[in-house]
Design a protein around this motif. Structure first.
Motif, short mmCIF file in Angstrom:
data_model
loop_
_atom_site.label_atom_id
_atom_site.label_comp_id
_atom_site.label_asym_id
_atom_site.label_seq_id
_atom_site.Cartn_x
_atom_site.Cartn_y
_atom_site.Cartn_z
N MET A 14 0.85 -1.11 0.07
CA MET A 14 0.03 0.20 -0.08
C MET A 14 0.89 1.31 0.04
N GLY A 15 2.05 1.32 0.04
CA GLY A 15 3.00 2.33 0.20
C GLY A 15 3.07 2.70 1.51
N LEU A 16 2.89 2.25 2.55
CA LEU A 16 2.93 2.68 3.88
C LEU A 16 4.28 2.76 4.52
N GLN A 17 5.26 2.29 3.87
CA GLN A 17 6.73 1.89 4.33
C GLN A 17 6.67 1.36 5.96
N PRO A 18 5.93 0.38 5.93
CA PRO A 18 5.98 -0.30 7.65
C PRO A 18 7.53 -0.38 8.10
N GLU A 19 7.44 -0.15 9.40
CA GLU A 19 8.57 -0.52 10.23
C GLU A 19 8.01 -1.11 11.43
N ARG A 20 8.50 -2.44 11.75
CA ARG A 20 8.36 -2.91 12.94
C ARG A 20 8.73 -2.23 14.20
N GLU A 68 0.76 -6.95 20.20
CA GLU A 68 1.62 -6.92 19.01
C GLU A 68 0.69 -7.54 17.73
N PRO A 69 1.23 -7.18 16.61
CA PRO A 69 2.44 -6.46 16.50
C PRO A 69 2.10 -4.91 16.30
N ARG A 70 3.12 -4.18 16.10
CA ARG A 70 3.30 -2.52 16.02
C ARG A 70 4.01 -2.42 14.89
N PHE A 71 3.59 -1.34 14.12
CA PHE A 71 4.14 -0.85 12.96
C PHE A 71 4.40 0.82 13.16
N ARG A 72 5.36 1.16 12.67
CA ARG A 72 5.57 2.73 12.25
C ARG A 72 5.09 2.90 10.69
N LEU A 73 4.13 3.61 10.32
CA LEU A 73 3.71 3.88 8.96
C LEU A 73 4.11 5.37 8.66
N ARG A 74 4.29 5.53 7.30
CA ARG A 74 4.51 6.83 6.70
C ARG A 74 3.65 7.06 5.58
N PHE A 75 3.31 8.01 5.31
CA PHE A 75 2.66 8.55 4.06
C PHE A 75 2.80 9.95 3.91
N GLY A 76 3.45 10.51 3.11
CA GLY A 76 3.62 11.99 2.89
C GLY A 76 4.50 12.48 4.21
N THR A 77 3.68 13.51 4.69
CA THR A 77 4.31 14.09 6.02
C THR A 77 3.70 13.51 7.17
N THR A 78 2.72 12.51 7.03
CA THR A 78 2.28 11.91 8.20
C THR A 78 3.02 10.49 8.62
N ILE A 79 3.46 10.49 9.79
CA ILE A 79 3.90 9.14 10.37
C ILE A 79 3.15 8.77 11.66
N VAL A 80 2.49 7.60 11.83
CA VAL A 80 1.70 7.12 12.68
C VAL A 80 2.19 5.69 13.08
#
Length: 277
Positions: A45-51, A61-73
């Motif tokens: 989906m282009g969300l660049q997941p990082e565990r 668990e699990p937990r991910f850091r997701l990025r899209f444009g200027t938003t990091i969640v």
């Protein structure tokens, strides 16, 4: 008008709204997938997941850091306290054309998405355009999770996910924010009579609206008028000074009186409706 209204001063039961918005999505598509499969789906989906490792006792668990444009969640299965805060059976929770299934909080159906503190979104208060990347991400997540419902925390408001998705797609095309999906309209009855106020507008305009309901007016008539005012504030900013303006119908006028909140509470705009005599 399919906006949940509560009789009585039930907003006193509201848990504090977090300083940043979070979305809680109900969908079964991720259930039973391995962590690797989840990560691959998020990456496609282009969300660049990082565990993300969470050493908190009892963390899910699990937990991910997701990025899209200027938003990091930060994303992951919702924990009990979050589910309690979003409980649709609580009088302080609003629903827009949404009726959640009885098993909504079971089997990992609910995931939360909370902006990180180093994300510009975490402290942003302004026009919906500043949340554009978050809304784009939410559209992708609704599709990925095959979500049936979505909870928008600043308004403590549940929406049908498909309707929310369509309204955000329309906003991205036209620039007009979907007020009813981002702001809750709450009725309150007390000794002074019936009134209606907004919840969640402060995220976009730094202010909420509060108005007495004129005798004979319906809830739908109040929501129609307050939603127009809320839309104007979302697009053009807060009400800075007292002003009088024409209403929706001939001979109708509206007084707007901004007031600063006490003890750090949110600013309020007192709205009064009237007619020419």
């Amino acid at each position: 008008m399919a906006v949940d209204m509560d009789a009585g001063s039930t907003d006193t039961l509201i848990l504090p709204v977090p300083p940043e918005p979070f979305a809680l999505i109900v969908g079964g598509a991720m259930q039973g997938r391995s962590v690797d499969m989840l990560e691959q789906a998020l990456r496609r989906m282009g969300l660049q997941p990082e565990r993300v490792e969470d050493c908190t006792p009892g963390a899910i668990e699990p937990r991910f850091r997701l990025r899209f444009g200027t938003t990091i969640v930060l994303a992951g299965p919702a924990e009990g306290a979050v589910l309690d805060a979003a409980d649709p059976d609580q009088p302080s929770t609003s629903l827009l054309a949404a009726s959640l299934p009885s098993h909504w909080r079971q089997d990992g159906h609910c995931w939360t998405f909370v902006p990180e503190h180093d994300s510009a979104l975490a402290t942003a208060t302004g026009q919906p355009s500043q949340l554009r990347d978050l809304f784009k991400m939410m559209v992708l997540l609704i599709d990925l999770f095959d979500a049936s419902h979505l909870f928008w925390s600043p308004a403590r408001l549940w929406s049908d996910a498909a309707q929310f998705r369509a309204s955000i797609a329309e906003m991205l095309a036209s620039g007009m924010p979907p007020v009813l999906h981002l702001v809750a309209f709450r009725r309150r009855d007390d000794a002074a009579g019936a009134s209606m106020g907004t919840r969640g507008l402060a995220l976009f305009a730094g202010q909420e609206l509060e108005a007495r309901i004129p005798v004979g007016w319906t809830v739908a008539e109040m929501v129609r008028r307050l939603s127009r005012l809320a839309l104007d504030m979302m697009l053009n900013g807060p009400v800075q000074h007292e002003r009088t303006m024409r209403g929706l119908e001939s001979g109708e006028w509206i007084d707007l009186s901004p007031s600063a909140g006490a003890n750090g509470s949110r600013s309020m705009v007192i709205v009064e409706f009237g007619r020419d005599r």
